[in-house]
Design a protein around this motif. Structure first.
Motif, PDB file in Angstrom:
ATOM      1  N   PHE A 534      43.855  36.309  27.682  1.00 16.65           N
ATOM      2  CA  PHE A 534      43.762  36.645  29.080  1.00 16.65           C
ATOM      3  C   PHE A 534      42.311  36.772  29.534  1.00 16.65           C
ATOM      4  CE2 PHE A 534      43.688  39.824  32.409  1.00 16.65           C
ATOM      5  CZ  PHE A 534      44.538  39.235  33.300  1.00 16.65           C
ATOM      6  N   GLY A 535      41.498  37.404  28.669  1.00 16.36           N
ATOM      7  CA  GLY A 535      40.109  37.637  29.029  1.00 16.36           C
ATOM      8  C   GLY A 535      39.348  36.336  29.295  1.00 16.36           C
ATOM      9  N   HIS A 536      39.816  35.288  28.690  1.00 17.77           N
ATOM     10  CA  HIS A 536      39.153  33.998  28.762  1.00 17.77           C
ATOM     11  C   HIS A 536      39.006  33.479  30.198  1.00 17.77           C
ATOM     12  CE1 HIS A 536      37.847  30.228  27.213  1.00 17.77           C
ATOM     13  NE2 HIS A 536      38.898  29.573  27.653  1.00 17.77           N
ATOM     14  N   HIS A 537      40.059  33.667  30.991  1.00 21.70           N
ATOM     15  CA  HIS A 537      40.060  33.107  32.346  1.00 21.70           C
ATOM     16  C   HIS A 537      39.687  34.157  33.393  1.00 21.70           C
ATOM     17  CE1 HIS A 537      42.265  29.548  30.912  1.00 21.70           C
ATOM     18  NE2 HIS A 537      42.868  30.404  30.133  1.00 21.70           N
ATOM     19  N   LEU A 538      39.484  35.351  32.945  1.00 22.21           N
ATOM     20  CA  LEU A 538      39.417  36.481  33.860  1.00 22.21           C
ATOM     21  C   LEU A 538      38.124  36.566  34.668  1.00 22.21           C
ATOM     22  CD1 LEU A 538      40.990  39.202  34.386  1.00 22.21           C
ATOM     23  CD2 LEU A 538      39.476  40.185  32.676  1.00 22.21           C
ATOM     24  N   ASP A 539      38.254  36.877  35.977  1.00 23.94           N
ATOM     25  CA  ASP A 539      37.099  37.214  36.798  1.00 23.94           C
ATOM     26  C   ASP A 539      36.986  38.738  36.768  1.00 23.94           C
ATOM     27  OD1 ASP A 539      35.398  37.961  38.831  1.00 23.94           O
ATOM     28  OD2 ASP A 539      36.063  36.397  40.211  1.00 23.94           O
ATOM     29  N   ILE A 540      36.018  39.213  36.014  1.00 26.53           N
ATOM     30  CA  ILE A 540      35.939  40.651  35.744  1.00 26.53           C
ATOM     31  C   ILE A 540      35.742  41.460  37.041  1.00 26.53           C
ATOM     32  CG2 ILE A 540      33.445  40.881  35.246  1.00 26.53           C
ATOM     33  CD1 ILE A 540      36.222  42.373  33.164  1.00 26.53           C
ATOM     34  N   GLU A 541      34.972  40.889  37.972  1.00 27.29           N
ATOM     35  CA  GLU A 541      34.710  41.573  39.241  1.00 27.29           C
ATOM     36  C   GLU A 541      36.022  41.864  39.969  1.00 27.29           C
ATOM     37  OE1 GLU A 541      32.340  43.606  41.139  1.00 27.29           O
ATOM     38  OE2 GLU A 541      31.310  42.234  39.773  1.00 27.29           O
ATOM     39  N   ARG A 542      36.896  40.854  39.969  1.00 25.22           N
ATOM     40  CA  ARG A 542      38.198  40.994  40.646  1.00 25.22           C
ATOM     41  C   ARG A 542      39.073  42.024  39.928  1.00 25.22           C
ATOM     42  NH1 ARG A 542      38.842  38.889  45.648  1.00 25.22           N
ATOM     43  NH2 ARG A 542      36.676  38.387  45.882  1.00 25.22           N
ATOM     44  N   ALA A 543      39.054  41.962  38.592  1.00 21.73           N
ATOM     45  CA  ALA A 543      39.883  42.893  37.812  1.00 21.73           C
ATOM     46  C   ALA A 543      39.438  44.337  38.065  1.00 21.73           C
ATOM     47  CB  ALA A 543      39.796  42.555  36.332  1.00 21.73           C
ATOM     48  N   ILE A 544      38.134  44.532  38.230  1.00 22.13           N
ATOM     49  CA  ILE A 544      37.635  45.880  38.525  1.00 22.13           C
ATOM     50  C   ILE A 544      38.039  46.266  39.943  1.00 22.13           C
ATOM     51  CG2 ILE A 544      35.551  47.280  38.859  1.00 22.13           C
ATOM     52  CD1 ILE A 544      34.244  45.536  36.625  1.00 22.13           C
ATOM     53  N   SER A 545      37.932  45.296  40.856  1.00 17.70           N
ATOM     54  CA  SER A 545      38.186  45.627  42.258  1.00 17.70           C
ATOM     55  C   SER A 545      39.632  46.059  42.505  1.00 17.70           C
ATOM     56  CB  SER A 545      37.807  44.451  43.175  1.00 17.70           C
ATOM     57  OG  SER A 545      38.806  43.464  43.118  1.00 17.70           O
ATOM     58  N   ILE A 546      40.575  45.607  41.664  1.00 16.21           N
ATOM     59  CA  ILE A 546      41.961  46.072  41.867  1.00 16.21           C
ATOM     60  C   ILE A 546      42.264  47.320  41.018  1.00 16.21           C
ATOM     61  CG2 ILE A 546      42.782  43.755  42.462  1.00 16.21           C
ATOM     62  CD1 ILE A 546      44.219  43.756  39.675  1.00 16.21           C
ATOM     63  N   ILE A 609      45.730  50.607  44.795  1.00 21.91           N
ATOM     64  CA  ILE A 609      44.592  49.696  44.668  1.00 21.91           C
ATOM     65  C   ILE A 609      43.378  50.348  45.321  1.00 21.91           C
ATOM     66  CG2 ILE A 609      43.703  47.422  45.249  1.00 21.91           C
ATOM     67  CD1 ILE A 609      46.579  46.447  45.348  1.00 21.91           C
ATOM     68  N   PRO A 610      42.304  50.581  44.618  1.00 24.56           N
ATOM     69  CA  PRO A 610      42.211  50.415  43.168  1.00 24.56           C
ATOM     70  C   PRO A 610      42.815  51.600  42.407  1.00 24.56           C
ATOM     71  CG  PRO A 610      40.103  51.127  44.026  1.00 24.56           C
ATOM     72  CD  PRO A 610      41.007  50.986  45.207  1.00 24.56           C
ATOM     73  N   HIS A 611      42.850  52.807  43.038  1.00 20.57           N
ATOM     74  CA  HIS A 611      43.294  54.000  42.321  1.00 20.57           C
ATOM     75  C   HIS A 611      43.493  55.107  43.346  1.00 20.57           C
ATOM     76  CE1 HIS A 611      43.187  57.279  39.322  1.00 20.57           C
ATOM     77  NE2 HIS A 611      43.462  56.320  38.446  1.00 20.57           N
ATOM     78  N   THR A 612      44.318  56.089  42.991  1.00 25.94           N
ATOM     79  CA  THR A 612      44.488  57.236  43.907  1.00 25.94           C
ATOM     80  C   THR A 612      43.145  57.926  44.121  1.00 25.94           C
ATOM     81  OG1 THR A 612      46.491  57.585  42.649  1.00 25.94           O
ATOM     82  CG2 THR A 612      45.999  59.213  44.323  1.00 25.94           C
TER      83      THR A 612
END
Ligand code: FES
Length: 631
Positions: A534-546, A609-612
């Motif tokens: 999964f990490g291979h294709h991941l846009d880390i910025e987006r994953a953090i933003s959600i 999103i992203p967190h309470t």
């Protein structure tokens, strides 16, 4: 009962089956790999086909009206009643997968494989000295008590005479015992080979490794053939419990062996002389606990049910012959030890690859595959957990989801008019969206106000958001621009969003709870390691933003690719790293999250999103363009 011929299109394959057999079963017999996430329970809606001929089908709500009118049915809910031609729909095919074969594991400076070769010159037998070949060899080696396998003994007399009383002996020392593995005629010390194997739930990757140089000579990968019997570990365990354990063992062995065959062929074409299976004298295997159990043909029912007890964490003394692998039958097989039912040898291998167990700095390791595993720790301690993230980011439980293979949208942006721009793996027309695309999509939908903080889809008017009986859905792409004419528009629904939200919340919650339990804080983390396909294709910025991964300095993130394979390979090459793998296993504690109230609280708080607690995501607080985020 009549027998009928079933032909599969467009990729070919046929089988003759009894009347009443399901089309899904017929596809398995024909060797046609079909997507069957639920293992044929009629619950995933992935096995869509269009049969022509005589069949009987149960109507399923997972087949839309439009699809039904076009003759689409579920293969697992349709039985054969006469000869059939079956078209497998594009998204139902197990297509060309983007298998993660890259790993960043080092090549150790000093190579210390557990096998070594020695050239032994024997005194020729005479009437005065006519002791047996074996005793002569052991006497010359000065190792009178060395255990010798029958395969080596059988080869001995010919090797001795063919080599003119010179033989090459392969010694194997794993788990503190030295044994003879092989005897070859003459000087064969220039070839010493091993294989490193990553047995994943979805894919299998095998490296052919030159143990004299540390180089990977070639690599082969494929889908795990067990996928025919269910996509996730739960479906496989249930199949095993219903009498399918031996079949699952056979399927995984067959997948690995077909990869090894490819390696023997490719390796031979590049070598001075053909490479035979007997040349592979060391095997290192990493897989999750369930895959390891099924590979060995062990029962998995006690792993599936509380209190989740495996048959064994660590299995020693395995030989090639125990596993039916296409390697030297006397080769030692190193199987990475599993820490718990849901934290397996693949995670131990990830940690080994990452080097976090050698560092004084606090490191968080996340492996998001079919399941999510998280490890927190440093040199003196390691804590692990599994967060049953669910298959949403692997394409399961999401109507438009698919694995990262040809036809999958892996990157996506939403334009101001709510239309989409995207990239499709394989550059063709889109068939669905894979994990990295889904993360992009959540982030983009949130940024454009299409979903609120609870990931509820908003009705914004226009053609892109629309209300159905099941709630509001967003149209990612219209039917006429898709790669198939039967699936309808590519949409994400309210239910899809909730599944995705739960998956990201499970990962975020697991990271938070490990920090809380160990009294550590985000600020103390020096490095975040992302492992797995999964990490291979991941846009880390987006994953953090959600809110999926911690909002820390992006420079702290690093990707190690296929850590399980990297770990398996380094263990082949280095005694030091093998010892470390054992130490990781001993040191790593396991936290069972399914009964943990703190995890439940963290999970609930992450269902936003992203967190309470928006303070935990300062970047998101600023919003995508630096302004205050949406409430
Ligand atoms: Fe047929 Fe899942 S619905 S395999």
């Amino acid at each position: 009962m009549g027998k009928f011929r079933i032909r599969f299109e467009p990729d070919g394959g046929s089988a003759t089956v009894e009347q009443g057999t399901t089309i899904l079963e017929a596809s398995r017999r024909a060797g046609v790999a079909m997507d069957a996430v639920c293992g044929g329970a009629g619950e995933c809606g992935r096995c869509k086909v269009r049969p022509k001929g005589q069949f009987r089908s149960a109507r399923s709500p997972l087949v839309s009206e439009t699809e039904a009118r076009a003759g689409v049915v579920l293969a697992c809910k349709t039985t054969v009643e006469g000869d059939l031609t079956v078209e497998v729909l594009p998204r139902s095919k197990v297509g060309k997968h983007q298998i993660l074969t890259k790993s960043v594991a080092e090549v150790p400076k000093r190579l210390t494989p557990w096998v070594t070769k020695k050239l032994i010159e024997l005194p020729k037998a005479t009437i005065e000295d006519n002791i047996a070949d074996l005793e002569r060899l052991l006497r010359t080696m000065g190792a009178p008590h060395m255990p010798v396998p029958l395969t080596a003994l059988r080869a001995l007399p010919e090797a001795v005479r063919k080599g003119g009383w010179k033989v090459t002996v392969t010694e194997s020392s794993l788990d503190g015992r030295t044994e003879m593995c092989r005897v070859e005629p003459g000087d064969a010390t220039d070839r010493l080979l091993g294989v490193a194997i990553d047995i994943g739930t979805t894919t299998i990757v095998v490296d052919l490794v030159d143990l004299l140089t540390g180089k990977v000579l070639c690599q082969a990968s494929d889908y795990n053939k067990q996928m025919m019997r269910g996509e996730d570990v739960i479906a496989r365990m249930m199949f095993a419990e219903e009498g399918g354990r031996e079949e699952l063992r056979f399927l995984v062995t067959e997948t690995v062996n077909s990869a090894i065959s490819t390696l023997l062929e490719t390796g031979s074409s590049r070598a001075k002389s053909p490479i035979e299976r007997e040349d592979i004298v060391a095997v290192s295997v990493a897989g999750n606990t369930i895959m390891a159990h099924l590979f060995l043909g062990l029962r998995t029912d006690n792993v599936r049910l509380e209190p989740y007890v495996p048959v064994a964490h660590r299995v020693r003394g395995l030989r090639g012959s125990d596993t039916a692998l296409l390697v030297n039958p006397s080769a030692h097989v190193l199987l990475f030890p599993s820490r718990a039912g849901y934290v397996g040898g693949d995670v131990v291998a990830d940690v080994l690859s990452s080097g976090m167990h050698r560092s004084d700095d606090l490191t968080l390791l996340v492996d998001v595959g079919t399941n999510g595993e998280v490890v927190l720790g440093r040199r003196d301690w390691l804590v692990s957990c599994s967060c049953s993230a669910g298959p949403a980011f692997e394409g399961g439980e999401v109507s438009s989801g698919m694995r990262a293979m040809e036809g999958a949208i892996d990157r996506i942006r939403i334009n101001d008019d709510l239309s989409t721009s995207y990239h499709v793996l394989g550059e063709g027309k889109p068939l669905g969206i894979c994990g990295s695309g889904l993360i992009d999509l959540i982030a983009e939908m949130f940024d454009h106000g299409i979903i609120d903080r609870k990931a509820r889809v908003q009705s914004l008017g226009g053609r892109r958001t629309r209300t159905t009986d099941a709630g509001v859905e967003y149209v990612v792409e219209f039917k006429d621009r898709l790669g198939t004419d039967t699936s309808g528009d590519l949409v994400v629904t309210e239910a899809d969003m909730q599944n995705l939200l739960r998956t990201k919340a499970a990962i975020c919650g697991a990271c938070s709870v490990l920090l809380r339990k160990t009294g550590e804080s985000l600020e103390n983390i020096r490095s975040i390691v992302i492992a797995g396909g999964f990490g291979h294709h991941l846009d880390i910025e987006r994953a953090i933003s959600i809110g999926m991964f911690p909002d820390v300095d992006r420079k702290k993130y690093r990707f190690i690719g296929n850590g399980a394979l990297g770990g398996a390979r380094v263990a082949l090459l280095s005694g030091k790293r093998r010892r470390e793998a054992g130490e990781i296993f001993e040191k790593m504690t396991y936290l069972e999250l399914s009964v943990d109230n703190q995890f439940y609280d963290e999970f609930q708080s992450s269902l936003f999103i992203p967190h309470t607690d928006i303070e935990r995501f300062p970047s998101a607080k600023k919003g995508p363009n630096g302004e205050a985020g949406k409430g």
